[in-house]
Design a protein around this motif. Structure first.
Motif, PDB file in Angstrom:
ATOM      1  N   ALA A  61     -61.472 -21.196 -33.105  1.00 43.58           N
ATOM      2  CA  ALA A  61     -60.428 -20.264 -32.655  1.00 43.58           C
ATOM      3  C   ALA A  61     -59.079 -20.736 -33.176  1.00 43.58           C
ATOM      4  O   ALA A  61     -58.660 -21.857 -32.890  1.00 43.58           O
ATOM      5  N   LEU A  62     -58.408 -19.888 -33.931  1.00 46.17           N
ATOM      6  CA  LEU A  62     -57.086 -20.193 -34.457  1.00 46.17           C
ATOM      7  C   LEU A  62     -56.062 -19.589 -33.502  1.00 46.17           C
ATOM      8  O   LEU A  62     -55.659 -18.430 -33.636  1.00 46.17           O
ATOM      9  N   ILE A  63     -55.659 -20.361 -32.501  1.00 43.00           N
ATOM     10  CA  ILE A  63     -54.811 -19.826 -31.426  1.00 43.00           C
ATOM     11  C   ILE A  63     -53.326 -19.969 -31.800  1.00 43.00           C
ATOM     12  O   ILE A  63     -52.568 -20.695 -31.183  1.00 43.00           O
ATOM     13  N   ASP A  64     -52.950 -19.204 -32.809  1.00 43.79           N
ATOM     14  CA  ASP A  64     -51.601 -19.231 -33.366  1.00 43.79           C
ATOM     15  C   ASP A  64     -50.765 -18.163 -32.660  1.00 43.79           C
ATOM     16  O   ASP A  64     -50.752 -17.008 -33.061  1.00 43.79           O
ATOM     17  N   GLY A  65     -50.076 -18.538 -31.589  1.00 42.31           N
ATOM     18  CA  GLY A  65     -49.282 -17.577 -30.823  1.00 42.31           C
ATOM     19  C   GLY A  65     -49.680 -17.572 -29.354  1.00 42.31           C
ATOM     20  O   GLY A  65     -50.353 -18.486 -28.869  1.00 42.31           O
ATOM     21  N   ILE A  66     -49.256 -16.548 -28.625  1.00 46.76           N
ATOM     22  CA  ILE A  66     -49.524 -16.447 -27.193  1.00 46.76           C
ATOM     23  C   ILE A  66     -51.030 -16.418 -26.942  1.00 46.76           C
ATOM     24  O   ILE A  66     -51.758 -15.618 -27.525  1.00 46.76           O
ATOM     25  N   LEU A  92     -48.535 -20.579 -27.193  1.00 46.42           N
ATOM     26  CA  LEU A  92     -48.039 -20.611 -25.814  1.00 46.42           C
ATOM     27  C   LEU A  92     -49.240 -20.364 -24.913  1.00 46.42           C
ATOM     28  O   LEU A  92     -49.810 -19.278 -24.906  1.00 46.42           O
ATOM     29  N   PHE A  93     -49.613 -21.394 -24.171  1.00 45.61           N
ATOM     30  CA  PHE A  93     -50.779 -21.306 -23.282  1.00 45.61           C
ATOM     31  C   PHE A  93     -50.346 -21.357 -21.832  1.00 45.61           C
ATOM     32  O   PHE A  93     -49.483 -22.150 -21.447  1.00 45.61           O
ATOM     33  N   ALA A  94     -50.951 -20.516 -21.021  1.00 46.20           N
ATOM     34  CA  ALA A  94     -50.759 -20.598 -19.571  1.00 46.20           C
ATOM     35  C   ALA A  94     -51.860 -19.814 -18.879  1.00 46.20           C
ATOM     36  O   ALA A  94     -52.451 -18.894 -19.445  1.00 46.20           O
ATOM     37  N   MET A  95     -52.134 -20.189 -17.633  1.00 45.06           N
ATOM     38  CA  MET A  95     -53.030 -19.439 -16.755  1.00 45.06           C
ATOM     39  C   MET A  95     -52.230 -19.147 -15.485  1.00 45.06           C
ATOM     40  O   MET A  95     -52.439 -19.770 -14.446  1.00 45.06           O
ATOM     41  N   ARG A 100     -46.457 -23.520 -18.284  1.00 45.14           N
ATOM     42  CA  ARG A 100     -46.716 -23.138 -19.670  1.00 45.14           C
ATOM     43  C   ARG A 100     -46.696 -24.349 -20.597  1.00 45.14           C
ATOM     44  O   ARG A 100     -45.796 -25.171 -20.528  1.00 45.14           O
ATOM     45  N   LEU A 101     -47.673 -24.401 -21.445  1.00 46.74           N
ATOM     46  CA  LEU A 101     -47.745 -25.428 -22.476  1.00 46.74           C
ATOM     47  C   LEU A 101     -47.471 -24.789 -23.829  1.00 46.74           C
ATOM     48  O   LEU A 101     -47.959 -23.686 -24.095  1.00 46.74           O
ATOM     49  N   LYS A 102     -46.723 -25.481 -24.660  1.00 50.24           N
ATOM     50  CA  LYS A 102     -46.366 -24.934 -25.961  1.00 50.24           C
ATOM     51  C   LYS A 102     -46.727 -25.902 -27.082  1.00 50.24           C
ATOM     52  O   LYS A 102     -46.638 -27.115 -26.930  1.00 50.24           O
TER      53      LYS A 102
END
Length: 384
Positions: free
Chosen positions: A133-138, A160-163, A197-199
């Motif tokens: 998974a190329l999680i490039d972005g939100i 930008l990762f968050a739950m 949020r983690l960036k």
């Protein structure tokens, strides 16, 4: 982001001054929502809804699942790559407004979306081929479900990762009950309850991503992955490691939570949410006060459900966690406290950042009401 509108189980669509409906109308019907291509010996999934931050809908789920299962069995396919277009988001969440409306009137979409999404999450988690998974972005909500259970997750400085589901009266689903309690110490519980949020590189440092690669290097990385001849997972890992070693952006900065890791482990170590609140208030440090203030803004019911979800999920398989979360998702569809009028639509349409929770305090949330959300659905339970 100027307007944070919705984070419903697998939904966080961050919109810039316009409503989700307007964005949906703007989204061109001439372009397919999802692209499923064979490039060399790689199966490539591309989420193609940039105007709505690649939000995941039921149609996309129904196209991805059979193709993933086919590629998994196909001797001509060695790896699977999933990515998003547009430069802003991998996938910001699920296209959930229709689901919440369906839940209010008893439409089957409220069951179908969650059921089929969770089946896809499980297929990703059990995929026999290297899944990248190329999680490039939100990457939030449903986007997390499309990535975090795969073997490889590549973050960039744009990630930008968050739950943050507790902020709208829900819970971190799509297998959140599985991967969050498996992060180091109490970090997963902290992220789940506070929605922190983690960036960028911090997404990898936290253990959500397996690698960090600068965004500008992603096209070259993808090209090299596609050109691999009958690669093993170790071959893929070597390529990813190589690109990570070339990526120095942000390497000199410490993990954003590094100085608070011991505090998080200590303050969030409790047998209840009330105990965590007591720890935070008793500590009195600037960090503790800030977290207490954050939790006071969250749905009390969500906090208690999420706490129990992660507590149980720590010792369950991904499949059992998804069964549990399907039960929770259906509770969300029928209980008054979860209805859009109580939170989601207020934030989506009225842009009201102060929803009126029901119950309004932790003490008003009975153990019985929490337990009820985890009850078996009998023949309607999720089958994996």
């Amino acid at each position: 982001f100027s307007i944070i509108l919705i984070v419903f189980t697998h939904v966080v669509n961050v919109l810039f001054g316009v409503s989700l409906c307007v964005l949906e109308q703007m989204s061109s019907q001439a372009e397919p929502d999802i692209l499923l291509d064979k490039v060399g010996r790689a199966g490539v999934i591309t989420m193609n809804r940039p105007k709505v931050l690649n939000a995941l809908n039921l149609s996309m789920i129904r196209q991805i699942y059979p193709k993933l299962k086919k590629w998994e069995q196909d001797s001509e396919t060695d790896i699977v790559i999933i990515k998003g277009v547009g430069g802003k988001a991998f996938c910001a969440g699920g296209d959930i407004r229709a689901v919440t409306e369906a839940g209010k009137v008893g439409d089957s979409l409220a069951q179908d979306f969650f059921r089929e999404e969770y089946i896809l999450n499980n297929a990703i988690g059990t995929c026999k081929k290297p899944y990248i998974a190329l999680i490039d972005g939100i990457t939030m909500g449903g986007g997390v479900g499309l990535s975090v259970h795969g073997r490889f997750r590549v973050a960039t400085e744009k990630t930008l990762f968050a739950m943050p589901e507790t902020a709208i009266g829900l819970f971190p689903d799509v297998g959140g009950g599985y991967f969050l309690p498996r992060l180091r110490g109490k970090l997963g519980l902290f992220l789940a309850l506070t929605g922190f949020r983690l960036k960028g590189r911090d997404v990898q440092r936290a253990g959500v991503a397996t690698h960090f690669v600068e965004s500008q290097k992603i096209p070259d990385l993808e090209r090299e992955l596609v050109e691999l001849k009958s690669p093993s997972a170790e071959d893929v890992s070597r390529v990813l490691d190589s690109y990570q070693n070339q990526s120095t952006l942000g390497a000199d900065k410490p993990f954003i939570l590094q100085k608070h890791i011991s505090d998080i482990d200590r303050l969030f170590n409790s047998s209840s949410v009330e105990g965590i609140m007591e720890n935070l208030k008793a500590d009195g440090s600037e960090f503790a006060v800030k977290q207490a203030e954050t939790l006071l803004r969250m749905s009390p019911m969500s906090l208690k459900i999420t706490f129990k979800q992660l507590q149980m999920g720590a010792s369950l398989s991904l499949q059992d966690v998804l069964v549990m979360e399907y039960r929770l998702s259906q509770a969300c569809m029928v209980q008054e406290m979860f209805h859009p009028s109580a939170s989601v639509i207020l934030m989506l349409v009225d842009k009201d950042q102060s929803p009126k929770w029901k119950p309004s305090t932790l003490s008003e949330v009975s153990e019985q009401s929490v337990e009820q959300c985890f009850s078996s659905l009998g023949e309607k339970d999720l089958a994996l």
